[in-house]
Design a protein around this motif. Sequence first.
Motif, PDB file in Angstrom:
ATOM      1  N   TRP A   1      77.168 123.331  75.884  1.00  0.00           N
ATOM      2  CA  TRP A   1      78.302 122.860  75.091  1.00  0.00           C
ATOM      3  C   TRP A   1      78.769 123.943  74.122  1.00  0.00           C
ATOM      4  CZ3 TRP A   1      80.219 118.109  76.155  1.00  0.00           C
ATOM      5  CH2 TRP A   1      79.399 117.218  76.863  1.00  0.00           C
ATOM      6  N   GLY A   2      80.058 123.926  73.857  1.00  0.00           N
ATOM      7  CA  GLY A   2      80.590 124.755  72.790  1.00  0.00           C
ATOM      8  C   GLY A   2      80.507 124.012  71.469  1.00  0.00           C
ATOM      9  N   GLN A   3      80.989 124.646  70.436  1.00  0.00           N
ATOM     10  CA  GLN A   3      80.879 124.071  69.100  1.00  0.00           C
ATOM     11  C   GLN A   3      81.983 123.066  68.793  1.00  0.00           C
ATOM     12  OE1 GLN A   3      82.241 126.942  69.718  1.00  0.00           O
ATOM     13  NE2 GLN A   3      84.079 127.094  68.443  1.00  0.00           N
ATOM     14  N   GLY A   4      83.007 123.052  69.595  1.00  0.00           N
ATOM     15  CA  GLY A   4      84.109 122.117  69.418  1.00  0.00           C
ATOM     16  C   GLY A   4      85.271 122.711  68.665  1.00  0.00           C
ATOM     17  N   THR A   5      86.467 122.251  68.994  1.00  0.00           N
ATOM     18  CA  THR A   5      87.673 122.674  68.289  1.00  0.00           C
ATOM     19  C   THR A   5      88.539 121.440  68.059  1.00  0.00           C
ATOM     20  OG1 THR A   5      89.525 124.240  68.285  1.00  0.00           O
ATOM     21  CG2 THR A   5      88.937 123.270  70.418  1.00  0.00           C
ATOM     22  N   GLN A   6      89.056 121.316  66.853  1.00  0.00           N
ATOM     23  CA  GLN A   6      89.820 120.127  66.473  1.00  0.00           C
ATOM     24  C   GLN A   6      91.249 120.223  66.987  1.00  0.00           C
ATOM     25  OE1 GLN A   6      88.834 117.260  64.555  1.00  0.00           O
ATOM     26  NE2 GLN A   6      90.821 116.521  65.262  1.00  0.00           N
ATOM     27  N   VAL A   7      91.696 119.143  67.618  1.00  0.00           N
ATOM     28  CA  VAL A   7      93.097 118.990  68.002  1.00  0.00           C
ATOM     29  C   VAL A   7      93.623 117.753  67.288  1.00  0.00           C
ATOM     30  CG1 VAL A   7      94.692 118.461  69.873  1.00  0.00           C
ATOM     31  CG2 VAL A   7      92.834 120.105  70.233  1.00  0.00           C
ATOM     32  N   THR A   8      94.655 117.942  66.498  1.00  0.00           N
ATOM     33  CA  THR A   8      95.260 116.836  65.761  1.00  0.00           C
ATOM     34  C   THR A   8      96.724 116.711  66.144  1.00  0.00           C
ATOM     35  OG1 THR A   8      93.759 117.184  63.885  1.00  0.00           O
ATOM     36  CG2 THR A   8      95.735 115.868  63.486  1.00  0.00           C
ATOM     37  N   VAL A   9      97.082 115.540  66.640  1.00  0.00           N
ATOM     38  CA  VAL A   9      98.465 115.259  66.997  1.00  0.00           C
ATOM     39  C   VAL A   9      99.013 114.293  65.951  1.00  0.00           C
ATOM     40  CG1 VAL A   9     100.056 114.474  68.770  1.00  0.00           C
ATOM     41  CG2 VAL A   9      97.877 115.543  69.422  1.00  0.00           C
ATOM     42  N   SER A  10      99.977 114.761  65.206  1.00  0.00           N
ATOM     43  CA  SER A  10     100.492 113.963  64.099  1.00  0.00           C
ATOM     44  C   SER A  10     101.929 114.352  63.789  1.00  0.00           C
ATOM     45  CB  SER A  10      99.625 114.165  62.861  1.00  0.00           C
ATOM     46  OG  SER A  10     100.175 113.476  61.741  1.00  0.00           O
ATOM     47  N   SER A  11     102.710 113.371  63.393  1.00  0.00           N
ATOM     48  CA  SER A  11     104.088 113.653  62.983  1.00  0.00           C
ATOM     49  C   SER A  11     104.169 113.847  61.466  1.00  0.00           C
ATOM     50  CB  SER A  11     105.008 112.512  63.424  1.00  0.00           C
ATOM     51  OG  SER A  11     104.551 111.280  62.911  1.00  0.00           O
TER      52      SER A  11
END
Length: 118
Positions: free
Chosen positions: A108-118
């Motif tokens: 596994w990688g460490q993770g990356t945040q994806v935020t979808v927001s208006s």
Amino acid sequence: QVQLVESGGGLVQPGGSLRLSCAASGSIFSIKAMGWYRQAPGKQRELVATISEGGSTFYADSVKGRFTVSRDKDKNTVYLQMNSLKLEDTAVYYCCADHTLAVCDDYWGQGTQVTVSS
């Protein structure tokens, strides 16, 4: 051992696009599949997409037609192109790699945040 390092996450508006990258290093010669999981707050980790060493792909129903997984063997890198992003795509995205084609959870990688927001 295999090391996975993700990049490319961020904040995007609904309908926008992002591309995630995952660079693999170490003992990658025996890796049969790579891909992406995601985990939203309060939810279980979900398999999003995988790609085998032969190029076969799998997609979760929730992302079919919007996300594309690909790999550059020369760069030992896997990508996740995410288009038409929705609010519900907000999650931490984790790169995965496996010695088999059945699953994608040996590394596994460490993770990356994806935020979808208006």
